[in-house]
Design a protein around this motif. Structure first.
Motif, PDB file in Angstrom:
ATOM      1  N   ASN A 531       0.806  -1.212   0.000  1.00 32.79           N
ATOM      2  CA  ASN A 531       0.000   0.000   0.000  1.00 32.79           C
ATOM      3  C   ASN A 531       0.842   1.266   0.000  1.00 32.79           C
ATOM      4  OD1 ASN A 531      -2.660  -1.157   0.026  1.00 32.79           O
ATOM      5  ND2 ASN A 531      -2.234  -1.795   2.148  1.00 32.79           N
ATOM      6  N   ASN A 536      -0.434   4.814   0.609  1.00 37.04           N
ATOM      7  CA  ASN A 536      -1.556   4.424   1.455  1.00 37.04           C
ATOM      8  C   ASN A 536      -1.117   3.575   2.645  1.00 37.04           C
ATOM      9  OD1 ASN A 536      -3.458   5.685  -0.178  1.00 37.04           O
ATOM     10  ND2 ASN A 536      -3.706   3.856  -1.473  1.00 37.04           N
ATOM     11  N   GLU A 538      -3.110   0.786   5.658  1.00 40.84           N
ATOM     12  CA  GLU A 538      -4.367   0.093   5.952  1.00 40.84           C
ATOM     13  C   GLU A 538      -4.664   0.253   7.437  1.00 40.84           C
ATOM     14  OE1 GLU A 538      -4.371  -4.004   4.749  1.00 40.84           O
ATOM     15  OE2 GLU A 538      -5.946  -4.532   6.189  1.00 40.84           O
ATOM     16  N   LYS A 540      -7.341  -1.317  10.437  1.00 40.79           N
ATOM     17  CA  LYS A 540      -8.327  -2.371  10.702  1.00 40.79           C
ATOM     18  C   LYS A 540      -8.905  -2.147  12.088  1.00 40.79           C
ATOM     19  CE  LYS A 540      -8.567  -7.302  11.723  1.00 40.79           C
ATOM     20  NZ  LYS A 540      -7.970  -8.635  11.521  1.00 40.79           N
ATOM     21  N   GLU A 546     -13.514  -4.543  10.307  1.00 45.13           N
ATOM     22  CA  GLU A 546     -13.584  -3.783   9.046  1.00 45.13           C
ATOM     23  C   GLU A 546     -12.221  -3.159   8.754  1.00 45.13           C
ATOM     24  OE1 GLU A 546     -16.745  -1.023   9.683  1.00 45.13           O
ATOM     25  OE2 GLU A 546     -18.284  -2.581   9.496  1.00 45.13           O
ATOM     26  N   ARG A 547     -11.886  -3.100   7.454  1.00 39.35           N
ATOM     27  CA  ARG A 547     -10.610  -2.546   7.032  1.00 39.35           C
ATOM     28  C   ARG A 547     -10.841  -1.352   6.119  1.00 39.35           C
ATOM     29  NH1 ARG A 547      -6.766  -6.885   6.899  1.00 39.35           N
ATOM     30  NH2 ARG A 547      -7.700  -8.769   7.751  1.00 39.35           N
ATOM     31  N   GLU A 548      -9.898  -0.427   6.190  1.00 39.34           N
ATOM     32  CA  GLU A 548      -9.933   0.707   5.265  1.00 39.34           C
ATOM     33  C   GLU A 548      -8.512   0.924   4.768  1.00 39.34           C
ATOM     34  OE1 GLU A 548     -11.413   4.155   7.306  1.00 39.34           O
ATOM     35  OE2 GLU A 548     -13.256   3.129   7.939  1.00 39.34           O
ATOM     36  N   ILE A 549      -8.401   1.238   3.492  1.00 31.93           N
ATOM     37  CA  ILE A 549      -7.103   1.642   2.962  1.00 31.93           C
ATOM     38  C   ILE A 549      -7.200   3.127   2.659  1.00 31.93           C
ATOM     39  CG2 ILE A 549      -5.493   1.410   1.033  1.00 31.93           C
ATOM     40  CD1 ILE A 549      -6.382  -1.582   0.960  1.00 31.93           C
ATOM     41  N   ILE A 550      -6.377   3.912   3.347  1.00 30.29           N
ATOM     42  CA  ILE A 550      -6.491   5.366   3.242  1.00 30.29           C
ATOM     43  C   ILE A 550      -5.114   5.971   3.001  1.00 30.29           C
ATOM     44  CG2 ILE A 550      -8.495   5.452   4.778  1.00 30.29           C
ATOM     45  CD1 ILE A 550      -6.607   6.371   7.001  1.00 30.29           C
ATOM     46  N   ASN A 554      -4.037  11.019   5.578  1.00 28.60           N
ATOM     47  CA  ASN A 554      -5.338  11.111   6.259  1.00 28.60           C
ATOM     48  C   ASN A 554      -5.392  10.302   7.545  1.00 28.60           C
ATOM     49  OD1 ASN A 554      -5.936  12.499   3.991  1.00 28.60           O
ATOM     50  ND2 ASN A 554      -7.436  11.032   3.172  1.00 28.60           N
ATOM     51  N   ARG A 558      -8.286  10.263  10.655  1.00 25.02           N
ATOM     52  CA  ARG A 558      -9.144   9.077  10.765  1.00 25.02           C
ATOM     53  C   ARG A 558      -9.050   8.484  12.166  1.00 25.02           C
ATOM     54  NH1 ARG A 558     -12.626   6.642  11.345  1.00 25.02           N
ATOM     55  NH2 ARG A 558     -13.551   4.831  10.307  1.00 25.02           N
TER      56      ARG A 558
END
Length: 564
Positions: A531, A536, A538, A540, A546-550, A554, A558
């Motif tokens: 990533n 980016n 990740e 979790k 739930e996972r997010e790749i940001i 940011n 977050r």
RNA sequence: CGGGGUGUAGCGCAGCCCGGCUAGCGCACCUGGUUUGGGACCAGGGGGUCGGGGGUUCGAAUCCCUCCACCCCGACCA
């Protein structure tokens, strides 16, 4: 904290010793180690959780005006002798072998009362709430379920002192609310039940319970009603009378020893049978009459008798008092005149079957009003699942539960025994009116885990998590870019005062991910080459997985929105 | 306290019933090399009073006696 420099011995394999989820996970996640039966060492990660629990307890106790003490675990036995609790506690209290006159305190009513006697002399000195968070010692006959029942454990114990019963009500209500706040802040789902005061003495008491198959207590609950099975009652209807009131009649029952036998062999409805048991209460025999196969609730009997010194009578005692052995005992034609008490359901009942106090014989058509003398009626039975609630008739659920906290209105038992008195506004001397309130600290931790885990590990709430963020570098020791990004994020998160555990170990990704899920910090920040080459990272969220790749840029916003 | 079970390397276990070469396996650990986003691989290596004591035997992890520790069920439990 860099994990490479931390002591966090996680276990891949499950020990057969641990039977319940919280115990298994506390061992596997490297939170505790067992030192002896019922005795646990808290490792750094586990102790952080304990400290989180303690801080919540402290804040909520301070919020209701509690004053924090630290009382000694070593106590002079004389004080305990004055309240009669050396005998009442029995083997539960640890006694020292090489120093007479000292015991290890299993609770602190006596010591609090001792200090109150020294210094609380006027109604103007009250109300007071004194509390401490300290280690208790109880020589449990059988420690079990990890930290849930230990021989040494940390307790938040609080004691209120008031000059009036109304004052006690206020202090009690404050604690009730504080306890609700505490467990809600911890993220524990709980319910409150009316409870028995047991050997503590006192009047009203309630327990804060967590429903769990690992629990040792049993509770009856329905909408608007909840009680420990020890005190629970139901709206089940009394046996009552039938119109045909025949004369009492003896009949032979050579092969009927139990209620079930009578039902089977003679077709008698179970509720028309009256079961008799004999208890020795303070050396005095009581015949206790119960409906059919209802179970006598010994705690209720203790409350009625005002003593816990009671036991079922032995066979030769049965013969001596009633004239018969097990299976043929009843309220009619007792050999000796002994006290007879009966369950409320039997009030006024007729057409009953019970033992004839002659081995192998029973009476039928017994009219309890006509044929025998019942001294007193009480609620003596143990409720059964499905019986209607006394509140609204809803069927009761009977569930297992863990006792997390207990609040008592003690009254004057300890102030009377130790002479802790004050002068009221009329100059009259009165005993201090006390309450006692306890929470088991390790139990809070274990109950949270019981309620918040999956097959991979724990799912900590923000309130109890030992750290908030698990920063995970994926193969960072093979990539200067990844390593640099990890170091930068770690420095920034530290600067922002987050509690962050940084897994900088030279381990494979799989090991790091599995350890992270096992430990269960609320949010994982995963930085890897995959990533990172797109700028980016990740994240979790362990609770939901739930996972997010940001974008890395940011990340801080977050995290702030999640952890705020 | 009653009943059941277990104790063998740091952890998890096999071997014991039916005694027999130097007590094994997996994980972990150390060395070297190869790997690298969900508990890697190869090679080499270190680590054991088989819970303690006593006994039987030519020989005991294994059989017998005894003690201890731990787990589970029950009793008890502020």
């Amino acid at each position: 904290m860099r994990q490479s420099a931390y002591f966090l011995p996680t276990l891949k394999e499950q020990s057969a010793e641990a039977q319940i989820p919280s115990h298994q996970l506390m061992l596997r996640a490297g939170l505790v180690r067992q030192l002896a039966s019922g005795v646990f060492s808290f490792l750094p990660m586990g102790y952080r959780v304990i400290k989180k629990v303690i801080e919540i307890l402290r804040e909520e106790m301070d919020a209701i005006g509690g004053l924090e003490f630290l009382l000694p675990a070593l106590n002079p036995i004389e004080i305990w002798e004055q309240t009669g609790r050396v005998e009442a506690m029995g083997d539960v209290m640890f006694h020292l072998k090489n120093r007479d006159g000292l015991v290890l305190a299993p609770t602190h009513e006596e010591i609090i009362t001792y200090h109150a006697r020294q210094h609380v002399k006027s109604y103007r000195d009250m109300p007071m709430i004194w509390y401490q968070i300290q280690t208790k010692f109880r020589n449990e006959a059988r420690p079990k379920s990890g930290v849930l029942r230990g021989r040494q454990f940390i307790m938040k114990d609080a004691y209120s002192m008031d000059s009036s019963w109304e004052g006690l009500d206020v202090a009690y209500d404050k604690h009730y609310q504080a306890y609700c706040n505490i467990f809600e802040r911890c993220g524990i789902k709980f319910f409150v039940v009316g409870a028995s005061s047991g050997a503590m003495g006192g009047r009203q008491s309630q327990e804060f319970m967590v429903e769990s198959n690992s629990g040792e207590d049993t509770c009856a609950i329905a909408e608007g009603y909840s009680a420990n099975i020890e005190v629970a009652s139901s709206a089940i209807l009394p046996v009552g009378r039938i119109d045909e009131n025949l004369p009492i009649e003896e009949f032979a029952t050579p092969n009927a020893k139990t209620i079930d036998d009578l039902v089977e062999q003679f077709g008698i409805p179970e509720h028309r049978c009256a079961k008799s048991v004999v208890y020795i209460v303070n050396d005095e025999p009581w015949l206790i009459l119960m409906r059919g196969n209802d179970e006598l609730n010994e705690t209720k009997l203790q409350a009625i008798a005002g003593t816990n010194l009671l036991r079922p009578a032995l066979s030769d005692e049965l013969v001596e008092f009633t004239g018969a052995d097990h299976g043929s005992i009843g309220p009619v034609n007792l050999k000796k005149k002994i006290k007879v008490v009966a369950d409320n359901l039997l009030k006024g009942a007729n057409s009953m079957v019970s033992g004839a106090n002659k081995d192998g014989f029973h009476f039928k058509n017994i009219d309890l009003d006509r044929d025998c003398k019942i001294d007193e009626f009480y609620d003596l039975r143990t409720v059964i699942e499905g019986e209607p609630s006394v509140v609204n008739g809803e069927p009761l659920r009977v569930v297992k539960a863990i006792e997390l906290g207990h609040i008592f209105k003690l009254g004057t038992k300890y102030s009377d025994a130790l002479g802790a008195t004050f002068l009221d506004s009329d100059g009259k001397e009165n005993p201090i009116i006390m309450g006692s309130y306890g929470i088991g600290v390790e139990r809070v931790m274990a109950c949270f885990i019981e309620q918040n885990h999956d097959e991979k590990g724990i799912k900590w709430s923000k309130a109890l998590a030992p750290y908030h963020i698990h920063l995970i570098g994926v193969n960072q020791h093979k990539s200067d870019e990844v390593n640099a990004a990890c170091e930068e994020v770690y420095a920034k998160l530290s600067e922002l005062k987050y509690e962050v555990l940084y897994d900088d170990r030279a381990e494979t990704a799989g090991i790091k991910f599995n350890d992270a899920d096992l430990l269960g910090l609320p949010v994982q920040v995963i930085i890897g080459g995959k990533n990172l080459k797109d700028g980016n990272v990740e994240i979790k969220f362990r609770a939901s997985d739930e996972r997010e790749i940001i974008p890395l840029a940011n990340l801080y916003a977050r995290l702030e929105s999640f952890l705020k």
